[in-house]
Enzyme design. Structure first.
Site, PDB file in Angstrom:
ATOM      1  N   GLU A  54     113.039  26.964  34.403  1.00  0.00           N
ATOM      2  CA  GLU A  54     114.018  27.701  33.591  1.00  0.00           C
ATOM      3  C   GLU A  54     114.638  28.828  34.407  1.00  0.00           C
ATOM      4  O   GLU A  54     114.029  29.337  35.361  1.00  0.00           O
ATOM      5  CB  GLU A  54     113.284  28.272  32.360  1.00  0.00           C
ATOM      6  CG  GLU A  54     114.157  29.104  31.442  1.00  0.00           C
ATOM      7  CD  GLU A  54     113.486  29.437  30.116  1.00  0.00           C
ATOM      8  OE1 GLU A  54     112.276  29.161  29.968  1.00  0.00           O
ATOM      9  OE2 GLU A  54     114.177  29.978  29.227  1.00  0.00           O
ATOM     10  N   ASN A 201     116.329  23.836  21.920  1.00  0.00           N
ATOM     11  CA  ASN A 201     114.975  24.218  22.323  1.00  0.00           C
ATOM     12  C   ASN A 201     114.461  25.278  21.354  1.00  0.00           C
ATOM     13  O   ASN A 201     115.177  26.237  21.042  1.00  0.00           O
ATOM     14  CB  ASN A 201     115.004  24.814  23.739  1.00  0.00           C
ATOM     15  CG  ASN A 201     113.700  25.530  24.093  1.00  0.00           C
ATOM     16  OD1 ASN A 201     112.702  24.890  24.421  1.00  0.00           O
ATOM     17  ND2 ASN A 201     113.690  26.855  24.006  1.00  0.00           N
ATOM     18  N   GLU A 202     113.266  25.110  20.878  1.00  0.00           N
ATOM     19  CA  GLU A 202     112.641  26.087  19.981  1.00  0.00           C
ATOM     20  C   GLU A 202     113.671  26.627  18.985  1.00  0.00           C
ATOM     21  O   GLU A 202     113.882  27.841  18.860  1.00  0.00           O
ATOM     22  CB  GLU A 202     111.972  27.214  20.766  1.00  0.00           C
ATOM     23  CG  GLU A 202     110.800  26.704  21.586  1.00  0.00           C
ATOM     24  CD  GLU A 202     109.833  27.780  22.099  1.00  0.00           C
ATOM     25  OE1 GLU A 202     110.109  28.972  21.945  1.00  0.00           O
ATOM     26  OE2 GLU A 202     108.776  27.383  22.638  1.00  0.00           O
ATOM     27  N   TYR A 270     101.229  26.185  24.003  1.00  0.00           N
ATOM     28  CA  TYR A 270     100.672  27.064  25.036  1.00  0.00           C
ATOM     29  C   TYR A 270      99.259  27.464  24.642  1.00  0.00           C
ATOM     30  O   TYR A 270      98.975  27.667  23.459  1.00  0.00           O
ATOM     31  CB  TYR A 270     101.525  28.331  25.176  1.00  0.00           C
ATOM     32  CG  TYR A 270     102.844  28.079  25.878  1.00  0.00           C
ATOM     33  CD1 TYR A 270     102.905  27.976  27.257  1.00  0.00           C
ATOM     34  CD2 TYR A 270     104.028  27.933  25.151  1.00  0.00           C
ATOM     35  CE1 TYR A 270     104.123  27.740  27.903  1.00  0.00           C
ATOM     36  CE2 TYR A 270     105.244  27.697  25.790  1.00  0.00           C
ATOM     37  CZ  TYR A 270     105.275  27.605  27.171  1.00  0.00           C
ATOM     38  OH  TYR A 270     106.467  27.367  27.815  1.00  0.00           O
ATOM     39  N   GLU A 321     106.781  21.680  26.760  1.00  0.00           N
ATOM     40  CA  GLU A 321     106.301  22.945  27.325  1.00  0.00           C
ATOM     41  C   GLU A 321     104.829  23.048  26.986  1.00  0.00           C
ATOM     42  O   GLU A 321     104.457  22.960  25.807  1.00  0.00           O
ATOM     43  CB  GLU A 321     107.050  24.148  26.738  1.00  0.00           C
ATOM     44  CG  GLU A 321     108.478  24.261  27.213  1.00  0.00           C
ATOM     45  CD  GLU A 321     109.165  25.549  26.758  1.00  0.00           C
ATOM     46  OE1 GLU A 321     108.483  26.578  26.556  1.00  0.00           O
ATOM     47  OE2 GLU A 321     110.395  25.499  26.610  1.00  0.00           O
ATOM     48  N   GLN A 372     105.624  26.804  34.108  1.00  0.00           N
ATOM     49  CA  GLN A 372     106.817  26.260  34.724  1.00  0.00           C
ATOM     50  C   GLN A 372     106.561  26.063  36.210  1.00  0.00           C
ATOM     51  O   GLN A 372     105.630  26.654  36.746  1.00  0.00           O
ATOM     52  CB  GLN A 372     107.993  27.186  34.499  1.00  0.00           C
ATOM     53  CG  GLN A 372     108.303  27.472  33.034  1.00  0.00           C
ATOM     54  CD  GLN A 372     109.645  28.173  32.849  1.00  0.00           C
ATOM     55  OE1 GLN A 372     110.428  28.373  33.759  1.00  0.00           O
ATOM     56  NE2 GLN A 372     109.891  28.584  31.596  1.00  0.00           N
TER      57      GLN A 372
HETATM   58  O1  AHR Z   1     108.384  28.960  29.028  1.00  0.00           O
HETATM   59  C1  AHR Z   1     108.767  30.240  28.593  1.00  0.00           C
HETATM   60  C2  AHR Z   1     109.379  30.237  27.213  1.00  0.00           C
HETATM   61  O2  AHR Z   1     108.424  29.814  26.290  1.00  0.00           O
HETATM   62  C3  AHR Z   1     110.517  29.276  26.996  1.00  0.00           C
HETATM   63  O3  AHR Z   1     111.732  29.803  27.404  1.00  0.00           O
HETATM   64  C4  AHR Z   1     110.499  29.066  25.527  1.00  0.00           C
HETATM   65  O4  AHR Z   1     110.982  27.800  25.155  1.00  0.00           O
HETATM   66  C5  AHR Z   1     109.043  29.251  25.159  1.00  0.00           C
HETATM   67  O5  AHR Z   1     108.885  30.119  24.108  1.00  0.00           O
END
Ligand code: AHR
Length: 512
Positions: A54, A201-202, A270, A321, A372
């Site tokens: 990103e 995205n999100e 995450y 992600e 990432q």
């Molecule tokens: O990966 C960092 C951020 O985490 C991304 O930009 C977003 O999609 C997520 O909240």
């Protein structure tokens, strides 16, 4: 992993295991496995080992992209060392340009002569000025240099259906239209043939703070204009839930009413911690690694819910992600950019546990992208000035690479403690790949696997280990954590290897 009808028990015999790396010793327990060669799950798509980059911190600018005039050795503006490492990693697919950045990105800002590209503001990651010197062509060339398939995340939050359909035409239309001619003038007569298109995205947060119902309507509208332009075999991806938010999925699928083109549905997951990357304790280690059991549960439950709307599984589940997200150290973020964190041995264990989950659930997943690639969150490379190092997680991916394209097979283990041995196995022809991860910092594990339906003729194993959960590859000591050979016994119906605490091991076994 099947835990049904287990006749096997986790051995409890304690004996001293010498941790090969530093000579310290820790108690060790036996773990029995049963590898059922004929019990196939699905092919492990290489895309399950995907990456994500990103415009955030120093992932792109200063990390991958240093510019053609940089004193840092570069290939056409890309950091030479990073390109070499990423190429060697054989990344199957790379998602770009965000993340949150995607829903505020206007692709036209990143094409044409660099001197004429506008300067915009990256509102999500520090309001810094983005000079757009890295745009569509630079991303496509990166993919070409490292051999990855491109995955573009489109702007729904602040964009329009027209803007996204125009990007698709610009990238994929062969020739003859104004946009495809513009692409040619900008140096690429051949279409980019992008297969993967993210529609936002999100969108439940930084992608527009939408409800599942409002996003479903946007998805229907945006995908209508993307369908034909993206070409045959195009794969359109909707924004799925944060972690296992079943309510988002249910309401989105209800509102979508199965109309429009939907090929993929992407969850984000995450495993966060309030602890700084190099200050983990046994307790915070346990809390974070236990999160991978939640990841597996989320895959099972999200897929089961999707199955109600999509019983033939035409819609692929993605986790585009994932990874560990630790507490940031302000001084490090100041020096290296937003969301920069160190990647210790613990992170390699986490990465391998995640990949093991994906292998075990290979029949339910279409793609996974760790967040990432460089200098952000769970990175495989870290850079500082002209230095570029491979993190412990780079090597975890390297160890598990042998599973790509093979058929995952079921393995019976002796329990379901989320912090017990994590296992995945796959087969192709006369080769079996077995990965075992020991997430315990205080105990070795002696793996004793029986082979059901086959016979071993020998093999080799490599492992990654450091007795210190907070140890990492640093710019001063870049090769502290690298794969080494591990003694392996693979004979007829038995495979044995001994894992020290906090280790990842992959055995490649020849079958009769
Ligand atoms: O990966 C960092 C951020 O985490 C991304 O930009 C977003 O999609 C997520 O909240």
């Amino acid at each position: 992993m099947s835990r049904r009808g287990l006749a096997l028990s986790a051995g409890v015999a304690l004996f001293a295991a010498v941790t090969p790396r530093r000579g310290a010793s820790a108690p060790s327990e036996e773990r029995r496995l049963n590898i059922r060669l004929a019990d196939r799950i699905a092919t492990i798509k290489p895309e399950l080992h995907g990456q994500f980059a990103e415009h955030l911190g120093s992932c792109i600018y200063g990390g991958i992209w240093v510019g053609k005039d940089s004193p840092i050795p570069n290939v056409e503006g890309y950091r030479k060392q990073a390109i070499e490492y990423l190429k060697a990693a054989e990344i199957p697919v790379l998602r770009w340009p965000g993340g949150c950045f995607a829903d505020d990105y206007h692709w036209r800002d990143g094409i044409g002569p660099v001197s004429r590209r506008p300067k915009t503001v990256n509102i999500h990651w520090g309001n810094y000025t983005e000079d757009n010197s890295f745009g569509t062509h630079e991303f496509m060339r990166l993919c070409q240099l490292i051999g990855a398939q491109p995955y573009l995340a489109g702007n729904v939050g602040s964009g329009t259906p027209q803007e996204l359909r125009d990007w698709a035409e610009y990238c994929n239309y062969p020739s003859g239209s104004t946009l495809s001619e513009e692409r040619t003038r900008n140096g690429s007569p051949e279409p980019f043939n992008v297969k993967y298109w993210g529609v936002g995205n999100e969108n439940w947060a930084c992608g527009g703070n939408m409800t599942p119902e409002s996003y479903a309507l946007e998805y229907r509208r945006f995908s209508t204009y993307l369908r034909t332009l993206t070409g045959k075999g195009a794969f359109l991806i909707a924004c799925g839930p944060n972690r296992n938010d079943l309510e988002w999925t249910r309401r989105f699928m209800e509102a979508l009413d199965r109309r429009g083109s939907l090929h993929g549905y992407a969850m984000h997951f995450y495993s966060s911690s309030k602890t700084e990357a190099t200050k983990f304790t046994p307790e915070t280690l346990r809390l974070q690694l236990a999160g991978f059991a939640d990841l597996e549960k989320a895959i099972l439950e999200q897929r089961a819910l999707l199955d109600k709307y999509d019983p033939e599984r035409r819609i692929g589940l993605l986790i585009d992600e994932w990874g560990v997200w630790d507490r940031m150290v302000p001084a490090e973020e100041k020096k290296h950019g937003r969301l920069w964190q160190q990647i210790p041995m613990r992170a390699a264990v986490a990465a391998a546990m995640g990949l093991n989950v994906f292998h075990r659930q290979a029949d339910k997943l279409a793609m996974c992208n760790i967040a990432q690639t460089v200098n952000v969150l769970h990175a495989i490379l870290l850079t500082d000035g002209d230095e570029c190092i491979r993190t412990s997680t780079y090597w975890a991916f390297d160890l598990l690479k042998a599973h790509r394209g093979k058929e995952a097979v079921r393995v019976e283990t002796g329990g379901n403690d989320p912090l017990d041995l994590s296992v995945s196995a796959s087969v192709e022809g006369k080769q079996l790949v077995l990965t075992c991860v020991n997430p315990r910092h205080d105990m070795g594990m002696k793996v004793d696997a029986s082979l059901a339906g086959g016979s071993a003729l020998g093999g080799k194993a490599r492992f990654l280990h450091d007795a210190d959960m907070n140890a990492c590859n640093t710019f001063d000591n870049p090769d502290r954590i690298v794969p080494r050979e591990l003694p392996l016994m693979a004979d007829r119906s038995r495979i044995r290897m001994e894992l020290p605490p906090l280790s990842v091991a992959t055995a490649i076994v020849r079958l009769a």
